[in-house]
Design a protein around this motif. Structure first.
Motif, short mmCIF file in Angstrom:
data_model
loop_
_atom_site.label_atom_id
_atom_site.label_comp_id
_atom_site.label_asym_id
_atom_site.label_seq_id
_atom_site.Cartn_x
_atom_site.Cartn_y
_atom_site.Cartn_z
N GLY A 51 11.02 -9.69 4.88
CA GLY A 51 10.91 -9.88 3.43
C GLY A 51 9.66 -9.25 2.85
O GLY A 51 9.41 -9.34 1.66
N ILE A 52 8.84 -8.61 3.71
CA ILE A 52 7.61 -7.97 3.24
C ILE A 52 7.95 -6.56 2.78
O ILE A 52 8.52 -5.78 3.53
N PRO A 53 7.61 -6.22 1.52
CA PRO A 53 7.96 -4.90 1.00
C PRO A 53 7.15 -3.78 1.66
O PRO A 53 6.07 -4.01 2.21
N ILE A 54 7.69 -2.57 1.60
CA ILE A 54 7.00 -1.38 2.07
C ILE A 54 6.55 -0.60 0.85
O ILE A 54 7.32 -0.41 -0.10
N VAL A 55 5.29 -0.17 0.86
CA VAL A 55 4.73 0.62 -0.23
C VAL A 55 4.62 2.06 0.26
O VAL A 55 4.10 2.32 1.34
N ILE A 56 5.10 2.99 -0.55
CA ILE A 56 5.05 4.41 -0.21
C ILE A 56 4.10 5.09 -1.19
O ILE A 56 4.28 4.99 -2.40
N ASN A 57 3.07 5.74 -0.66
CA ASN A 57 2.14 6.51 -1.50
C ASN A 57 2.69 7.92 -1.67
O ASN A 57 2.89 8.64 -0.72
N ARG A 58 2.90 8.31 -2.92
CA ARG A 58 3.44 9.64 -3.21
C ARG A 58 2.68 10.21 -4.40
O ARG A 58 2.81 9.70 -5.53
N LYS A 59 1.85 11.20 -4.16
CA LYS A 59 1.08 11.88 -5.22
C LYS A 59 0.28 10.90 -6.06
O LYS A 59 0.28 10.95 -7.29
N GLY A 60 -0.39 9.96 -5.41
CA GLY A 60 -1.22 9.00 -6.12
C GLY A 60 -0.45 7.86 -6.77
O GLY A 60 -1.04 6.97 -7.35
N GLN A 61 0.85 7.89 -6.68
CA GLN A 61 1.69 6.83 -7.24
C GLN A 61 2.20 5.95 -6.09
O GLN A 61 2.29 6.39 -4.95
N THR B 138 3.35 6.79 4.28
CA THR B 138 3.50 8.06 3.57
C THR B 138 4.97 8.43 3.56
O THR B 138 5.75 7.89 4.35
N PRO B 139 5.38 9.34 2.71
CA PRO B 139 6.77 9.78 2.72
C PRO B 139 7.21 10.33 4.08
O PRO B 139 8.34 10.13 4.51
N SER B 140 6.29 11.02 4.78
CA SER B 140 6.63 11.56 6.10
C SER B 140 6.89 10.44 7.11
O SER B 140 7.83 10.51 7.90
N GLN B 141 6.06 9.39 7.07
CA GLN B 141 6.27 8.25 7.96
C GLN B 141 7.57 7.54 7.63
O GLN B 141 8.29 7.10 8.53
N LEU B 142 7.90 7.44 6.36
CA LEU B 142 9.15 6.83 5.95
C LEU B 142 10.34 7.64 6.47
O LEU B 142 11.29 7.08 7.02
#
Length: 75
Positions: free
Chosen positions: A23-33, A4-8
């Protein structure tokens, strides 16, 4: 890894270093995006292999072994 943005925000430097190392990307969930943080330079898959010691002797001993008595030439 999905965060989540807070964890980031709490662990941004740790997470960025993790992306660079693995090399593994991080995915951030922000408002369903979904947003991704990826490394521009792709890491070679062979770099992830663990170094293993498989020989019980010095490799140079194997290179310089005399196998001439063991070889049988077929004609």
């Amino acid at each position: 890894m999905v965060v989540t943005p807070s964890q980031l925000r709490q662990n941004i430097y740790k997470l960025l270093d993790q992306v660079l190392e693995t090399g593994i990307p991080i995915v951030i969930n922000r408002k369903g995006q979904k947003l991704k943080i990826i490394s521009e330079k792709k890491k070679n898959k062979l770099d992830n292999l663990k170094k293993r010691s498989l020989l019980n002797c010095d490799p140079e001993e194997i290179v310089h072994m005399d196998w001439s008595k063991e070889w049988k030439w077929e004609e």
